[in-house]
Enzyme design. Structure first.
Site, PDB file in Angstrom:
ATOM      1  N   CYS A 165       0.824  -1.215   0.000  1.00 45.05           N
ATOM      2  CA  CYS A 165       0.000   0.000   0.000  1.00 45.05           C
ATOM      3  C   CYS A 165       0.858   1.265   0.000  1.00 45.05           C
ATOM      4  O   CYS A 165       0.334   2.351  -0.232  1.00 45.05           O
ATOM      5  CB  CYS A 165      -0.938   0.011   1.199  1.00 45.05           C
ATOM      6  SG  CYS A 165      -0.080   0.055   2.775  1.00 45.05           S
ATOM      7  N   CYS A 177      -3.029   5.194   5.693  1.00 45.21           N
ATOM      8  CA  CYS A 177      -4.485   5.149   5.737  1.00 45.21           C
ATOM      9  C   CYS A 177      -5.003   5.445   7.151  1.00 45.21           C
ATOM     10  O   CYS A 177      -4.231   5.466   8.115  1.00 45.21           O
ATOM     11  CB  CYS A 177      -4.965   3.781   5.281  1.00 45.21           C
ATOM     12  SG  CYS A 177      -4.638   2.508   6.509  1.00 45.21           S
ATOM     13  N   CYS A 216      -2.729  -3.077   8.678  1.00 44.96           N
ATOM     14  CA  CYS A 216      -2.373  -1.727   9.129  1.00 44.96           C
ATOM     15  C   CYS A 216      -1.908  -1.765  10.587  1.00 44.96           C
ATOM     16  O   CYS A 216      -1.007  -1.030  10.986  1.00 44.96           O
ATOM     17  CB  CYS A 216      -3.555  -0.782   8.968  1.00 44.96           C
ATOM     18  SG  CYS A 216      -4.403  -0.957   7.382  1.00 44.96           S
ATOM     19  N   ASP A 252       2.279   2.686   2.524  1.00 49.04           N
ATOM     20  CA  ASP A 252       2.183   3.463   3.760  1.00 49.04           C
ATOM     21  C   ASP A 252       3.452   3.315   4.596  1.00 49.04           C
ATOM     22  O   ASP A 252       4.085   2.265   4.592  1.00 49.04           O
ATOM     23  CB  ASP A 252       0.968   3.015   4.569  1.00 49.04           C
ATOM     24  CG  ASP A 252      -0.337   3.368   3.869  1.00 49.04           C
ATOM     25  OD1 ASP A 252      -0.266   4.072   2.860  1.00 49.04           O
ATOM     26  OD2 ASP A 252      -1.405   2.940   4.333  1.00 49.04           O
TER      27      ASP A 252
HETATM   28 FE1  FES Z   1      -1.547   0.659   4.162  1.00 47.84          FE
HETATM   29 FE2  FES Z   1      -3.448   0.654   5.973  1.00 47.84          FE
HETATM   30  S1  FES Z   1      -3.703   0.534   3.820  1.00 47.84           S
HETATM   31  S2  FES Z   1      -1.326   0.566   6.279  1.00 47.84           S
END
Ligand code: FES
Length: 142
Positions: free
Chosen positions: A35, A60, A104, A37
């Site tokens: 993702c 997110c 996450c 992140d």
């Molecule tokens: Fe990447 Fe939540 S979608 S940490």
């Protein structure tokens, strides 16, 4: 049932412990390749106790809520208690996360572990490498 619990929404909209500790004793940064992140955790440690903790998360809402809750859960705790914090405990404390958002909370567990590893490394404290997952190859993020 709403997709996100009230606790998730509360920690997402009012995240606790956001920021940087300039003279941190341990810093951990992890990213989820899928993702994109990124989560960074700063620890201030005195006498094996986490006296302060801050985070910066570019990610997110679930990642922000997980960081906020995880920092609240380890503040004032011993480094051993912090090591034992699991993503499952973080997700439970948030009254659950949707299944596709559980990774996450894994980011929070790994960022804390990485920060503790950094603390151990800086202070020459021996540790068992097996306790620290190699995030790049960790199955959670596949
Ligand atoms: Fe990447 Fe939540 S979608 S940490």
């Amino acid at each position: 049932m709403a997709l996100y619990s009230e606790k998730v929404m509360d920690h997402f909209t009012h995240p606790r412990n956001v920021g940087v500790i300039e003279d941190a004793d341990g810093i951990g940064e992890v990213g989820n390749a899928k993702c994109g992140d990124i989560m960074k955790i700063y620890l201030k440690i005195e006498n094996d106790t986490i006296v302060d903790v801050k985070f910066e998360t570019f990610g997110c809402g679930s990642a922000i809520a997980s960081s906020s809750m995880a920092t609240e859960m380890i503040k004032g705790k011993s480094i051993h208690e912090a090591m034992a914090l699991t993503n499952k405990a973080v997700a439970e404390a948030l009254d659950g996360l949707p299944a596709h958002k559980l990774h996450c909370s894994v980011l929070a567990e790994e960022a804390i572990k990485n920060a503790l590893k950094d603390y151990y490394d800086r202070n020459g404290i021996p540790y068992d490498k097996k306790e620290f997952p190699d995030c790049e190859h960790c199955a959670h993020c596949q």
